[in-house]
Design a protein around this motif. Structure first.
Motif, PDB file in Angstrom:
ATOM      1  N   SER A 195       0.809  -1.209   0.000  1.00  0.00           N
ATOM      2  CA  SER A 195       0.000   0.000   0.000  1.00  0.00           C
ATOM      3  C   SER A 195       0.844   1.262   0.000  1.00  0.00           C
ATOM      4  N   CYS A 196       2.086   1.173   0.493  1.00  0.00           N
ATOM      5  CA  CYS A 196       2.957   2.343   0.619  1.00  0.00           C
ATOM      6  C   CYS A 196       3.900   2.544  -0.561  1.00  0.00           C
ATOM      7  N   ALA A 197       4.322   1.469  -1.185  1.00  0.00           N
ATOM      8  CA  ALA A 197       5.444   1.592  -2.111  1.00  0.00           C
ATOM      9  C   ALA A 197       5.326   0.611  -3.270  1.00  0.00           C
TER      10      ALA A 197
ATOM     11  N   GLY B 173       5.287   7.558   5.370  1.00  0.00           N
ATOM     12  CA  GLY B 173       6.176   8.233   6.305  1.00  0.00           C
ATOM     13  C   GLY B 173       7.171   7.343   6.990  1.00  0.00           C
ATOM     14  N   SER B 174       7.279   6.096   6.575  1.00  0.00           N
ATOM     15  CA  SER B 174       8.272   5.178   7.149  1.00  0.00           C
ATOM     16  C   SER B 174       8.942   4.408   6.030  1.00  0.00           C
ATOM     17  N   GLN B 175      10.179   3.961   6.282  1.00  0.00           N
ATOM     18  CA  GLN B 175      10.943   3.244   5.273  1.00  0.00           C
ATOM     19  C   GLN B 175      10.258   1.929   4.918  1.00  0.00           C
ATOM     20  N   GLN B 176      10.330   1.592   3.621  1.00  0.00           N
ATOM     21  CA  GLN B 176       9.803   0.323   3.130  1.00  0.00           C
ATOM     22  C   GLN B 176      10.960  -0.505   2.584  1.00  0.00           C
ATOM     23  N   ASN B 177      11.015  -1.766   2.966  1.00  0.00           N
ATOM     24  CA  ASN B 177      12.062  -2.677   2.500  1.00  0.00           C
ATOM     25  C   ASN B 177      11.447  -3.805   1.690  1.00  0.00           C
TER      26      ASN B 177
ATOM     27  N   ALA C 214      15.962  -0.786  -0.073  1.00  0.00           N
ATOM     28  CA  ALA C 214      15.449   0.082   0.983  1.00  0.00           C
ATOM     29  C   ALA C 214      14.955   1.381   0.372  1.00  0.00           C
ATOM     30  N   LEU C 215      13.693   1.712   0.637  1.00  0.00           N
ATOM     31  CA  LEU C 215      13.086   2.939   0.129  1.00  0.00           C
ATOM     32  C   LEU C 215      12.751   3.845   1.308  1.00  0.00           C
TER      33      LEU C 215
ATOM     34  N   THR D  93      10.053   9.150  -0.541  1.00  0.00           N
ATOM     35  CA  THR D  93      11.225   9.261  -1.410  1.00  0.00           C
ATOM     36  C   THR D  93      11.060   8.366  -2.635  1.00  0.00           C
ATOM     37  N   ALA D  94      11.667   8.801  -3.721  1.00  0.00           N
ATOM     38  CA  ALA D  94      11.795   7.958  -4.915  1.00  0.00           C
ATOM     39  C   ALA D  94      13.272   7.674  -5.168  1.00  0.00           C
ATOM     40  N   ARG D  95      13.539   6.506  -5.739  1.00  0.00           N
ATOM     41  CA  ARG D  95      14.873   6.141  -6.174  1.00  0.00           C
ATOM     42  C   ARG D  95      14.764   5.673  -7.639  1.00  0.00           C
ATOM     43  N   MET D  96      15.747   6.098  -8.451  1.00  0.00           N
ATOM     44  CA  MET D  96      15.805   5.684  -9.850  1.00  0.00           C
ATOM     45  C   MET D  96      17.248   5.295 -10.138  1.00  0.00           C
TER      46      MET D  96
END
Length: 470
Positions: free
Chosen positions: A400-402, A419-423, A458-459, A463-466
């Protein structure tokens, strides 16, 4: 899709850390478009090299026509007085041609915003265009006006009362007949924008207009207010000769995809009855819902499969366009600034659609989108987008978050709205380049180095990572 089938899909999509695969499919043509909204043509010319170096492949520019040159309000460019000449507050035919030449020299296409549905609401609801005063001005300064001419005889007008539909105002915007045959009017007795009738004379002049622009080097057309034109009218105007080697996309605003009244009555028939492309409003609304309270990023696994995105080969994708902040009726659709940035990572990272980047000259919302075309994150996303062209897409994990997906072995995108890190723990076999650094273009860091069959991505929060391989 039936409701039960949709529920089953969304239920499956919500499984935390699932490794759903869409599969590797053919890449849609997805060159990024800069919408230089209401920029002076001369400013676009001056930035041609910069635009090319940033990675844009096309620029959408202000409507090339005659409107009130004394009025600099953006909407004035959408009130045509004459389509035979280019002259308005953002430039004339000479500056338009200079801009086209400058961009074409850089290998960047020019897409012209065109207004074919209506003429200007002016001169006490007159329906003779451009009007006797304008024709007199043409004749009194023939040297200048003939140098701005695209086609036709400026010693006389182009349209008269017989070239317009009846002066009825749209009262029900879900009524297809009204929307496509009556006028867009304001309140307080406003008589509305004179709605052109697709008779032979009108269609011929509109063909002449588009042919002239094409001959100047224009490579595509955005069709303003396409929702208000019949498929018959559009197909009469856009002959095979005009369409050849041109990119066409229409503006049909909807508040949803399949099952939404506006989609079912306007956008779906437009896509069925023409071969044009279109703004992907269904995807935009679906993205907004995903990022909204109680929305799920799992819904972004494959929106087209559930009718919430149009065919990726025909889609112009976006997170903001000019209608949203500049029209009071749509301002509720403006996304939170961070969500908008994350949503850009989604449309710039995914497979399909031509992403459009809105860069505003009006300064609305405290200059929020002024110079957006060269924002650091947009420049980085363009680099990623262009690097992974031609690579298929596979969703690796989502909740649901990422969401986390790859573009072949050439790129990885991770987006976390929460609002919290997603792994996400991912099986890397046959999915990535091993023993190579993958660098996040958005931070120029956050290296990923894969040397085993499992890797935990780790996200960080919001935040977005590319990542691209080095």
């Amino acid at each position: 899709m039936k409701t039960t089938a949709l529920k089953r899909f969304l239920s499956a999509a919500m499984i935390s850390l699932s490794l759903t695969s869409i599969g590797v499919v053919q890449q849609a043509s997805a060159d990024a478009i800069l919408h230089a909204f209401d920029w002076n043509y001369s400013d676009v010319s001056a930035k041609a090299t910069e635009i090319k170096n940033l990675g844009y492949k096309a620029v959408l520019v202000a409507p090339p026509l005659k409107s009130n040159a004394a009025n600099s309000a953006w909407w004035q460019r959408y009130q045509p007085q004459d389509i035979r000449v280019i002259d308005h507050a953002r430039g004339n035919k000479q500056s338009f041609q200079t801009m086209v030449n400058a961009l074409n020299a850089q290998g960047v296409a020019v897409y012209a915003d065109i207004v074919l549905n209506h003429m200007a609401n002016e001169r006490n609801a007159a329906t003779d265009f451009p009007g006797a005063a304008a024709v007199s001005a043409y004749n009194s300064n023939a040297t200048y006006w003939n140098s701005q001419k695209l086609f036709g005889d400026l010693t006389q007008g182009i349209f008269g009362s017989g070239d317009f539909n009846p002066a009825n105002c749209i009262s029900d915007y879900n009524d297809v007949w009204q929307v496509q045959n009556w006028r867009m009017c304001g309140g307080g007795g406003d008589t509305g924008l004179p709605d052109l009738n697709p008779n032979n004379w009108v269609v011929t002049q509109q063909r002449n207009y588009l042919t002239s622009l094409k001959n100047m080097g224009v490579k595509g057309f955005r069709i303003d207010a396409a929702k208000h034109m019949t498929a018959y009218h559009l197909n009469q105007i856009f002959t095979s000769t005009i369409k050849t080697n041109m990119y066409l996309f229409g503006e049909i605003i909807t508040s949803g995809g399949a099952g939404n009244v506006e989609f079912d009555r306007f956008l779906s028939p437009y896509l069925r009855d023409t071969d044009h492309n279109a703004y992907d409003f269904p995807l935009f609304q679906h993205i907004r819902n995903a990022f909204g309270f109680n929305g799920s990023m799992s819904s972004l696994v494959d929106p087209q499969a559930v009718g919430q995105a149009i065919d990726r080969f025909r889609a112009v994708t976006f997170t903001i366009n000019h209608d949203i902040p500049l029209n009071s009726g749509f301002r509720a659709w403006i996304m939170d600034a961070t969500d908008e940035k994350l949503a850009y990572a989604y449309i710039m990272g995914r497979d399909g659609g031509k992403p459009l980047i809105f860069s505003d000259s009006t300064g609305t919302d405290s200059n929020r989108w002024v110079n957006a075309y060269k924002a650091t994150h947009i420049a980085a996303m363009l680099k990623f987008h262009n690097t992974v062209q031609g690579q298929g897409m596979e969703v690796l994990a989502h909740n649901s978050c990422a969401i986390l997906f790859r573009r072949g072995e050439e790129g990885v995108v991770g987006i976390n709205k929460c609002g919290s890190q997603q792994n996400f723990s991912v099986n890397t076999n046959s999915r990535f380049k091993w023993y190579r650094n993958y660098r996040d273009v958005l931070t120029n860091g956050n290296l990923v180095y894969i040397n085993s069959s499992s890797y935990i991505f780790a996200l960080p929060a919001r935040t977005a990572r590319m990542w691209l391989p080095e």
